[in-house]
Enzyme design. Structure first.
Site, PDB file in Angstrom:
ATOM      1  N   LYS A 187      41.555  19.452 -11.402  1.00 41.50           N
ATOM      2  CA  LYS A 187      40.718  18.984 -12.542  1.00 41.50           C
ATOM      3  C   LYS A 187      41.124  18.665 -13.875  1.00 41.50           C
ATOM      4  O   LYS A 187      40.883  17.750 -14.596  1.00 41.50           O
ATOM      5  CB  LYS A 187      39.572  20.208 -12.945  1.00 41.50           C
ATOM      6  CG  LYS A 187      38.676  20.450 -11.685  1.00 41.50           C
ATOM      7  CD  LYS A 187      37.654  19.441 -11.587  1.00 41.50           C
ATOM      8  CE  LYS A 187      36.747  19.596 -10.588  1.00 41.50           C
ATOM      9  NZ  LYS A 187      35.679  18.284 -10.471  1.00 41.50           N
TER      10      LYS A 187
ATOM     11  N   SER B 158      35.573  21.726 -15.084  1.00 39.33           N
ATOM     12  CA  SER B 158      35.110  23.167 -14.691  1.00 39.33           C
ATOM     13  C   SER B 158      35.842  23.883 -15.868  1.00 39.33           C
ATOM     14  O   SER B 158      36.956  23.615 -16.471  1.00 39.33           O
ATOM     15  CB  SER B 158      35.803  23.631 -13.515  1.00 39.33           C
ATOM     16  OG  SER B 158      35.924  25.009 -13.344  1.00 39.33           O
ATOM     17  N   SER B 159      35.008  25.085 -16.348  1.00 42.28           N
ATOM     18  CA  SER B 159      35.604  25.875 -17.315  1.00 42.28           C
ATOM     19  C   SER B 159      36.950  26.717 -16.861  1.00 42.28           C
ATOM     20  O   SER B 159      37.595  27.277 -17.630  1.00 42.28           O
ATOM     21  CB  SER B 159      34.609  27.016 -17.650  1.00 42.28           C
ATOM     22  OG  SER B 159      34.109  27.774 -16.732  1.00 42.28           O
ATOM     23  N   CYS B 160      37.266  26.668 -15.611  1.00 44.34           N
ATOM     24  CA  CYS B 160      38.388  27.413 -15.116  1.00 44.34           C
ATOM     25  C   CYS B 160      39.764  26.764 -15.384  1.00 44.34           C
ATOM     26  O   CYS B 160      40.913  27.006 -15.179  1.00 44.34           O
ATOM     27  CB  CYS B 160      38.574  27.519 -13.693  1.00 44.34           C
ATOM     28  SG  CYS B 160      38.400  26.162 -12.661  1.00 44.34           S
TER      29      CYS B 160
ATOM     30  N   TYR C 201      42.699  24.461  -7.976  1.00 44.83           N
ATOM     31  CA  TYR C 201      41.589  23.484  -8.350  1.00 44.83           C
ATOM     32  C   TYR C 201      41.691  23.272  -9.795  1.00 44.83           C
ATOM     33  O   TYR C 201      41.330  22.077 -10.203  1.00 44.83           O
ATOM     34  CB  TYR C 201      40.196  24.671  -8.358  1.00 44.83           C
ATOM     35  CG  TYR C 201      38.903  23.961  -8.420  1.00 44.83           C
ATOM     36  CD1 TYR C 201      38.411  23.096  -7.819  1.00 44.83           C
ATOM     37  CD2 TYR C 201      38.415  24.495  -9.732  1.00 44.83           C
ATOM     38  CE1 TYR C 201      37.070  22.517  -8.069  1.00 44.83           C
ATOM     39  CE2 TYR C 201      37.086  23.759 -10.198  1.00 44.83           C
ATOM     40  CZ  TYR C 201      36.489  22.846  -9.324  1.00 44.83           C
ATOM     41  OH  TYR C 201      35.422  22.252  -9.764  1.00 44.83           O
TER      42      TYR C 201
ATOM     43  N   HIS D 231      30.225  31.445  -4.989  1.00 38.30           N
ATOM     44  CA  HIS D 231      30.424  31.773  -6.151  1.00 38.30           C
ATOM     45  C   HIS D 231      29.763  33.367  -6.554  1.00 38.30           C
ATOM     46  O   HIS D 231      28.742  33.581  -5.664  1.00 38.30           O
ATOM     47  CB  HIS D 231      30.332  31.072  -7.485  1.00 38.30           C
ATOM     48  CG  HIS D 231      31.426  30.060  -7.557  1.00 38.30           C
ATOM     49  ND1 HIS D 231      31.137  28.832  -7.105  1.00 38.30           N
ATOM     50  CD2 HIS D 231      32.633  30.133  -8.140  1.00 38.30           C
ATOM     51  CE1 HIS D 231      32.247  28.307  -7.464  1.00 38.30           C
ATOM     52  NE2 HIS D 231      32.997  28.890  -8.181  1.00 38.30           N
TER      53      HIS D 231
HETATM   54  P1  GDP Z   1      35.567  32.907 -10.841  1.00 32.23           P
HETATM   55  O1  GDP Z   1      34.254  32.763 -11.830  1.00 32.23           O
HETATM   56  O2  GDP Z   1      36.166  31.665 -10.588  1.00 32.23           O
HETATM   57  O3  GDP Z   1      36.559  34.163 -10.886  1.00 32.23           O
HETATM   58  O4  GDP Z   1      34.599  32.938  -9.409  1.00 32.23           O
HETATM   59  P2  GDP Z   1      33.699  34.004  -8.696  1.00 32.23           P
HETATM   60  O5  GDP Z   1      32.229  33.395  -9.114  1.00 32.23           O
HETATM   61  O6  GDP Z   1      33.850  33.857  -7.130  1.00 32.23           O
HETATM   62  O7  GDP Z   1      33.520  35.543  -9.036  1.00 32.23           O
HETATM   63  C1  GDP Z   1      33.491  35.954 -10.515  1.00 32.23           C
HETATM   64  C2  GDP Z   1      33.616  37.363 -10.613  1.00 32.23           C
HETATM   65  O8  GDP Z   1      32.440  37.927  -9.727  1.00 32.23           O
HETATM   66  C3  GDP Z   1      34.724  38.149 -10.220  1.00 32.23           C
HETATM   67  O9  GDP Z   1      35.274  38.950 -10.920  1.00 32.23           O
HETATM   68  C4  GDP Z   1      34.354  38.562  -8.718  1.00 32.23           C
HETATM   69  O10 GDP Z   1      35.319  39.641  -8.234  1.00 32.23           O
HETATM   70  C5  GDP Z   1      33.100  39.080  -8.849  1.00 32.23           C
HETATM   71  N1  GDP Z   1      32.299  39.067  -7.687  1.00 32.23           N
HETATM   72  C6  GDP Z   1      31.556  40.372  -7.536  1.00 32.23           C
HETATM   73  N2  GDP Z   1      30.949  40.347  -6.443  1.00 32.23           N
HETATM   74  C7  GDP Z   1      31.412  39.047  -5.882  1.00 32.23           C
HETATM   75  C8  GDP Z   1      31.025  38.413  -4.356  1.00 32.23           C
HETATM   76  O11 GDP Z   1      30.082  38.821  -3.802  1.00 32.23           O
HETATM   77  N3  GDP Z   1      31.498  37.216  -4.538  1.00 32.23           N
HETATM   78  C9  GDP Z   1      32.228  36.556  -5.410  1.00 32.23           C
HETATM   79  N4  GDP Z   1      32.541  35.259  -5.066  1.00 32.23           N
HETATM   80  N5  GDP Z   1      32.585  37.115  -6.560  1.00 32.23           N
HETATM   81  C10 GDP Z   1      32.153  38.213  -6.681  1.00 32.23           C
END
Ligand code: GDP
Length: 309
Positions: free
Chosen positions: A141, A108-110, A137, A180
């Site tokens: 990974k 994963s890119s994280c 996580y 996500h």
């Molecule tokens: P990340 O890529 O590991 O940070 O995981 P996410 O996909 O959960 O979040 C990506 C970004 O989208 C973060 O900055 C969140 O705060 C933002 N975000 C905005 N609205 C939402 C939402 O409804 N759900 C999630 N999961 N993230 C959100």
């Protein structure tokens, strides 16, 4: 790869596993064995070993993992680190011990350091501190990638690792507590349109940048690498472009057709500021993804509407 060879997709019900299954079927593979919680508990070492001894796959796509968005990662840190370490250790070891020809592990890119230079090159791994919201996580990974490399060095095991960017598509998780951002936004905008709400709340400042890849393109890359790549260095897979969460929200709003407002909620975490992958390595191998972001979102939205009614 011989189209008659037995191929195992571990985690075939997940977003990635299901896409790999579709890709293998369309490529003409006829002997696919599927491993998911229903067939075998991959967190159980003995059960995993028995499964591999019984099924004897030649190729393994290891897409089984506990995954989730920013909230799920920080709420269930123990589940994330334990289940991922167990699944990957059990599967990689069982694959080696039962004579699997080749295994592809999905990272994963994280896994990259929070402040690594963008776009993220494979060489940046382990050069700095991780983003704290998903380090559980990420650590698991990273251990998986290292395990694949160690098995290659010590036992000559043909394992390769692929590092996907943020993925989305049909079969994604739309549960707002664990999803996500992309599926979460599809659901939020869809429900807001249905309920004639005035606004949709988007977490964070809207400023973080993310790269998104349609999962069927990732599945293309997985088969491409399984057939043509055999080296210790893992390979980034992405689309080479990113956008801000605010821009993404606007795009999803348009696709869904919601005409209300977008309200940012900066009390929610932003996570890492940017996560764009450097694609020099995979591009040099000759792979390019096909699906534009808007088209991918449109297809995913159609799938979501058909399923949720
Ligand atoms: P990340 O890529 O590991 O940070 O995981 P996410 O996909 O959960 O979040 C990506 C970004 O989208 C973060 O900055 C969140 O705060 C933002 N975000 C905005 N609205 C939402 C939402 O409804 N759900 C999630 N999961 N993230 C959100």
């Amino acid at each position: 790869m011989d189209r008659q060879a037995r191929v195992c997709v571990a985690g075939y019900k997940g977003l990635v596993g299901a896409a790999i299954l579709r890709r293998l079927t369309s490529a003409g593979f006829t002997d696919i064995v599927k491993a998911d919680r229903g067939e075998v508990d991959l967190t159980d070492q003995a059960a995993t070993r028995r499964y591999f001894e019984h099924e004897k796959p030649a190729y393994v796509f290891l897409a089984a993992a506990r995954v989730g968005g920013i909230l799920a990662n920080s709420t269930y840190p123990a589940d994330f680190i334990r289940d991922n370490l167990l699944i990957q250790t059990n599967v990689i070891d069982a694959a080696h011990k039962t004579g699997v020809t080749k295994l592809l592990f999905l990272g994963s890119s994280c896994i990259y350091p929070k402040l690594a230079p963008q776009p993220l090159k494979e060489e940046s791994l382990l050069t700095g501190a991780l983003e704290e919201t998903n380090e559980w996580y990420a650590i698991a990974k990273i251990a998986g990638i290292k395990m694949v490399q160690a098995y290659r060095r010590q036992y000559g095991f043909k394992g390769i690792s692929l590092m996907p960017t943020n993925l989305f598509g049909p079969g994604d998780n739309f549960d707002l507590k664990t999803a996500h951002v992309l599926p979460a936004l599809i659901r939020k905008f869809h429900e807001a349109k249905r309920d004639k709400s005035r606004e949709v709340v988007v977490w964070g400042t809207g400023k973080p940048r993310r790269e998104f890849m349609y999962v069927d393109d990732l599945a293309d890359a997985a088969l491409f690498l399984m057939e043509r790549y055999d080296d210790e260095q893992f390979v980034n897979v992405g689309v080479g472009r990113d956008l801000t969460i605010a821009e993404l929200a606007e795009l999803v709003r348009e696709v869904v057709g919601f005409d209300g407002a977008i309200q940012l909620d900066p009390s929610k975490p932003d996570g890492t500021p940017q996560k764009l992958l450097d694609l020099t390595r995979i591009s040099a191998l000759g792979f390019t993804p096909k699906t534009a972001l808007r088209e991918g979102i449109e297809r995913t939205y159609r799938w979501y509407v058909e399923r949720s009614g």
